[in-house]
Write a protein that holds these residues in place. Structure first.
Motif, PDB file in Angstrom:
ATOM      1  N   VAL A   1       9.473  -8.024  -2.119  1.00  5.11           N
ATOM      2  CA  VAL A   1       8.348  -7.349  -1.464  1.00  5.11           C
ATOM      3  C   VAL A   1       8.791  -5.940  -1.105  1.00  5.11           C
ATOM      4  CG1 VAL A   1       6.738  -7.351   0.472  1.00  5.11           C
ATOM      5  CG2 VAL A   1       7.499  -9.529  -0.522  1.00  5.11           C
ATOM      6  N   VAL A   2       8.107  -4.939  -1.661  1.00  3.88           N
ATOM      7  CA  VAL A   2       8.382  -3.541  -1.333  1.00  3.88           C
ATOM      8  C   VAL A   2       7.358  -3.101  -0.297  1.00  3.88           C
ATOM      9  CG1 VAL A   2       8.574  -1.185  -2.212  1.00  3.88           C
ATOM     10  CG2 VAL A   2       9.314  -3.116  -3.627  1.00  3.88           C
ATOM     11  N   GLY A   3       7.853  -2.662   0.862  1.00  2.00           N
ATOM     12  CA  GLY A   3       6.986  -2.376   1.994  1.00  2.00           C
ATOM     13  C   GLY A   3       6.086  -1.162   1.815  1.00  2.00           C
ATOM     14  N   LYS A   4       5.174  -1.003   2.720  1.00  2.00           N
ATOM     15  CA  LYS A   4       4.163   0.056   2.693  1.00  2.00           C
ATOM     16  C   LYS A   4       4.815   1.438   2.689  1.00  2.00           C
ATOM     17  CE  LYS A   4       0.013   1.593   5.154  1.00  2.00           C
ATOM     18  NZ  LYS A   4      -0.881   1.310   6.316  1.00  2.00           N
ATOM     19  N   GLY A   5       4.408   2.261   1.712  1.00  2.00           N
ATOM     20  CA  GLY A   5       4.858   3.641   1.651  1.00  2.00           C
ATOM     21  C   GLY A   5       6.282   3.852   1.180  1.00  2.00           C
ATOM     22  N   ILE A   6       6.981   2.809   0.788  1.00  2.00           N
ATOM     23  CA  ILE A   6       8.382   2.930   0.383  1.00  2.00           C
ATOM     24  C   ILE A   6       8.478   3.533  -1.026  1.00  2.00           C
ATOM     25  CG2 ILE A   6      10.461   1.630  -0.227  1.00  2.00           C
ATOM     26  CD1 ILE A   6      10.078   1.902   2.733  1.00  2.00           C
ATOM     27  N   VAL A   7       9.446   4.431  -1.208  1.00  2.00           N
ATOM     28  CA  VAL A   7       9.740   4.995  -2.525  1.00  2.00           C
ATOM     29  C   VAL A   7      10.993   4.317  -3.076  1.00  2.00           C
ATOM     30  CG1 VAL A   7      10.359   7.062  -3.828  1.00  2.00           C
ATOM     31  CG2 VAL A   7       8.701   7.218  -1.956  1.00  2.00           C
TER      32      VAL A   7
ATOM     33  N   VAL B   1      15.936  -0.176   2.436  1.00  2.00           N
ATOM     34  CA  VAL B   1      15.597  -0.136   1.010  1.00  2.00           C
ATOM     35  C   VAL B   1      14.169  -0.586   0.753  1.00  2.00           C
ATOM     36  CG1 VAL B   1      16.151  -1.098  -1.269  1.00  2.00           C
ATOM     37  CG2 VAL B   1      17.993  -0.470   0.303  1.00  2.00           C
ATOM     38  N   VAL B   2      13.739  -1.673   1.394  1.00  2.00           N
ATOM     39  CA  VAL B   2      12.405  -2.240   1.118  1.00  2.00           C
ATOM     40  C   VAL B   2      11.427  -2.056   2.273  1.00  2.00           C
ATOM     41  CG1 VAL B   2      13.332  -3.936  -0.498  1.00  2.00           C
ATOM     42  CG2 VAL B   2      13.087  -4.538   1.920  1.00  2.00           C
TER      43      VAL B   2
ATOM     44  N   ASP C   1       0.812  -1.216   0.000  1.00  2.34           N
ATOM     45  CA  ASP C   1       0.000   0.000   0.000  1.00  2.34           C
ATOM     46  C   ASP C   1       0.849   1.272   0.000  1.00  2.34           C
ATOM     47  OD1 ASP C   1      -1.949   1.901   0.282  1.00  2.34           O
ATOM     48  OD2 ASP C   1      -3.028   0.856   1.864  1.00  2.34           O
ATOM     49  N   GLY C   2       0.576   2.153  -0.989  1.00  5.31           N
ATOM     50  CA  GLY C   2       1.161   3.486  -0.989  1.00  5.31           C
ATOM     51  C   GLY C   2       2.598   3.584  -1.442  1.00  5.31           C
ATOM     52  N   CYS C   3       3.220   2.507  -1.884  1.00  8.33           N
ATOM     53  CA  CYS C   3       4.614   2.623  -2.316  1.00  8.33           C
ATOM     54  C   CYS C   3       4.677   3.241  -3.714  1.00  8.33           C
ATOM     55  CB  CYS C   3       5.330   1.282  -2.260  1.00  8.33           C
ATOM     56  SG  CYS C   3       4.850   0.107  -3.525  1.00  8.33           S
ATOM     57  N   HIS C   4       5.849   3.751  -4.063  1.00  9.27           N
ATOM     58  CA  HIS C   4       6.037   4.462  -5.329  1.00  9.27           C
ATOM     59  C   HIS C   4       7.315   3.951  -5.983  1.00  9.27           C
ATOM     60  CE1 HIS C   4       6.113   8.633  -7.559  1.00  9.27           C
ATOM     61  NE2 HIS C   4       6.273   7.607  -8.365  1.00  9.27           N
TER      62      HIS C   4
END
Length: 704
Positions: A425-431, A455-456, A410-413
């Motif tokens: 897996v790219v965590g929540k809100g991570i750019v 990083v993630v 959720d919310g990552c960019h």
């Protein structure tokens, strides 16, 4: 390759085998065409994706690259294919064994050769020579070729040369393209010096894009071989070569030959002892490209979606289980795709089977694989999402590659240029910034959890991939990084959106990349002057006008224009300008009395096919629109003619929606040249239709 049963001399009865039978068998041997496919690129540009999967099996528009290569070989009439595998050989063998190419209906046989010690093309060729597998002329390609060139003529020319001169050992297939063509590799370029009459290659020089060349050194002996030379650097070299059986042996004799161009071709052309010759076949009206970098991956993907590679397009459904259907705006969807009513699938998008796109999400100019889950209010722009990817709510993905099984929370960019490899897996809100390549493996065999929470994120899984130090020490490392990424910086190329519309007419003409003629008539090298552009425009316009008045065949008209362009060293911009001028004059004659629409349809329905051989990419399309607009500015009915011309060229697939919208956005920002601006007053309705047609089409599909 082992001979087919009964297919070569000695396959039948040995006694009583007369000379006629031997001659027939020999001819059969000569006529068959082998192909060698190098499945390994011997490069690291696609890492970390290629740490777990060979480049030839990476997905391009939801189909492995190797499928495009095999499809080309089938169209070329190849009868036997030898696949040389180094890295991930077992995976390649398994894929081929389970593919349609291993069935009894396959147009060719396939043999996979393991070459685990090969570190270069030269090593692979020496291995082939040692095994004695090459027995006839063969096609040498990489496993990442996309090509629809009819090969009959190319092969016939090569065999005719071989029949006359056994020293003619290679024909390179080169595709002509302007300097800014998106499928030209920014990291690599080359200069070819050719004999204009025969296309014999007399000199080859590798060019690095960051090194500005001011001169080229030619050996004096070159001028004794030809009286009329051309220097060309406007080719896309996709490394499609027809080779004689002598080529592998020459690699064996020269162990310092590693690269096919800068070592082998350069070495053959500069050798005083070998006496071998190499020729070029120049493609001008078909498609050929190699996916040799992330930049060309993006470019070729766009070309496939835009149907430049026809008949090799997603809706051809080349794989047995594919079910793609084509929709207006270059949208391709498979069956069992679930789209929420409020989501938007915009032009140039591919959606794989059993993918779900939730409310409020927008997919634009992107490829989505199979079994993907796209959450709510997600924005995906110019991105490549492979199979089984999960994207949660409020995620933004721009111009990035997301590997199989990855999860974006959720919310990552994910910023332009980034790569998220398999199962990361790219965590929540991570750019994820554009210079990041995330992976779960470094290529080493270890079981240590190397997750980098910086990083993630704390709820992520993966770490940043770092290239091996040996490569970083390479002189070309910086260039490879800067020029081979998914997003290429054009800062050094003097190209921008504004340059397409905000310059004056004279400034808008492309900088000359002229071919120079050399003559041996004097002791000094003489370079002819550039041809007179105005003279070419007059002659080319007269040629088109004559074709119209005498109702020539399209192919004949195109051939006359092509011949004139080559004779005058003109650029395709000038060819388009002359063609537009002639067609617009005819439209003006027919539109007297106000029948603009009928006049446009009468002329363009017959003659717009000329642009199929003059327009090759987005920049060419925008240039074509500007030329039409310029001509319309001189016509009292210009506004009406322009909108009908745009509509007609769009319906004939000469103009893409992307090019029209790019031109339109530039026009909206212009504040000068009122005479040019006034002709676009009717275009707004067409633009509104263009941008809403896809949405209406989606609603109709849902209602059905």
């Amino acid at each position: 390759m082992p001979p087919k049963k009964g297919g070569t001399v000695g396959g039948g009865k040995k006694k009583g085998h007369d000379t006629n039978q031997v001659s027939h068998d020999h001819d059969t041997q000569e006529e068959r065409l082998q192909a060698v496919v190098l499945s390994d690129s011997y490069q690291t540009r696609f890492r970390p994706l290629t740490l777990e999967r060979p480049r030839c099996l990476l997905s391009l528009c939801n189909m492995p690259l190797l499928e495009y290569t095999f499809e080309f070989l089938a169209l070329a009439g190849v009868s036997e294919v030898i696949v040389v595998s180094c890295v991930h050989a077992a995976e390649i063998q398994e894929y081929i064994a389970n593919s349609r190419w291993s069935s009894s209906s396959s147009p060719f046989t396939i043999e996979t050769i393991l070459s685990p010690e090969s570190m270069s093309v030269g090593d692979a060729m020496r291995d082939l020579d040692g095994k004695g597998l090459i027995t006839s002329d063969f096609l040498l390609v990489s496993g990442d070729i996309v090509c629809n060139v009819p090969f009959d003529k190319v092969l016939a020319e090569h065999r005719q040369r071989r029949a006359k001169d056994s020293n003619a050992i290679m024909t390179m297939v080169l595709r002509e393209a302007n300097p800014l063509h998106r499928t030209r590799s920014r990291a690599e370029s080359a200069i070819f010096v050719l004999d204009e009459a025969t296309n014999q290659c007399l000199h080859y020089q590798d060019v690095k894009s960051r090194k500005r060349m001011k001169n080229i050194k030619l050996e004096p002996e070159i001028f004794t071989k030809s009286t009329d030379l051309v220097i060309r650097n406007d080719f896309i070299d996709c490394h499609i070569d027809i080779c004689s059986p002598d080529v592998p042996a020459l690699f064996t004799e020269n162990f310092d030959y590693n690269h096919i161009r800068k070592d082998f071709v350069h070495g053959i052309l500069t050798s005083d002892l070998l006496g071998k010759t190499i020729f070029a076949h120049i493609v001008t009206d078909h498609y050929a490209a190699r996916v040799r970098s992330l930049q060309t991956y993006d470019a070729v993907s766009k070309d496939v979606i835009s149907r430049w590679t026809y008949p090799i397009t997603p809706d051809s459904n080349l794989l047995a289980d594919q079910t793609f259907r084509y929709q207006r705006g270059h949208i391709y969807k498979e069956e069992d795709v679930v789209l929420a009513r409020s989501c938007k699938i915009e032009s140039r998008s591919v959606i794989g089977a059993r993918t779900i796109v939730d409310d409020g999400s927008v997919v634009s100019s992107s490829v989505i694989g199979r079994r993907c889950k796209i959450g709510k209010n997600v924005t995906i722009t110019s991105a490549y999402i492979w199979d089984n990817v999960s994207i949660e709510d409020n995620v933004v993905v721009e111009s990035a590659i997301i590997g199989d099984g990855a999860i974006l929370k959720d919310g990552c960019h994910v910023m332009p240029g980034a790569i998220v490899s398999y199962n990361v897996v790219v965590g929540k809100g991570i750019v994820v910034s554009g210079d990041k390549r995330l992976t779960k493996t470094s290529g080493e065999e270890d079981t240590i959890d190397r997750t980098d929470v910086d990083v993630v994120g704390p709820d992520g899984d993966g770490f940043e991939y770092e290239e091996e130090s040996e490569l970083e020490e390479d002189d070309d490392y910086e260039e490879i990084v800067n020029s081979s990424g998914l997003v290429y910086s054009t800062a050094s190329m003097n190209v921008s959106d504004s340059s397409l519309s905000n310059e004056s007419e004279d400034e808008r003409l492309p900088r000359k990349v002229r071919r120079r003629r050399f003559s041996t008539a004097s002791s000094t090298t003489a370079i002819s002057e550039d041809s007179d552009d105005e003279s070419f425009l007059r002659e080319a316009q007269s040629s088109v006008e004559r074709a119209i008045s005498e109702n020539h065949d399209i192919d004949i008209a195109a051939l006359e224009l092509g011949t004139l362009r080559m004779a005058k060293n003109a650029q395709f911009h000038e060819v388009r300008a002359a063609t537009i001028a002639a067609l617009m004059d005819r439209i003006t004659q027919l539109s007297v009395g106000g029948a603009a629409r009928q006049a446009v349809e009468t002329v363009l329905n017959r003659w717009a096919k000329l642009f199929k051989r003059q327009v090759f990419d987005l920049y060419d399309q925008v240039d074509l629109i500007q030329l039409v607009q310029r001509e319309c500015a001189r016509n009292p009915q210009g506004s009406s003619i322009l909108v009908h011309a745009l509509s007609n060229l769009y319906n004939q697939d000469i103009l893409d929606e992307e090019a029209i919208l790019k031109w339109w956005q530039a026009e909206l920002s212009r504040k000068e040249d009122a005479e040019m601006i006034k002709v676009v007053e009717f275009v707004q309705k067409f633009i509104d239709w263009l941008t809403t047609a896809d949405e209406e089409s989606e609603e109709e599909d849902d209602s059905e």
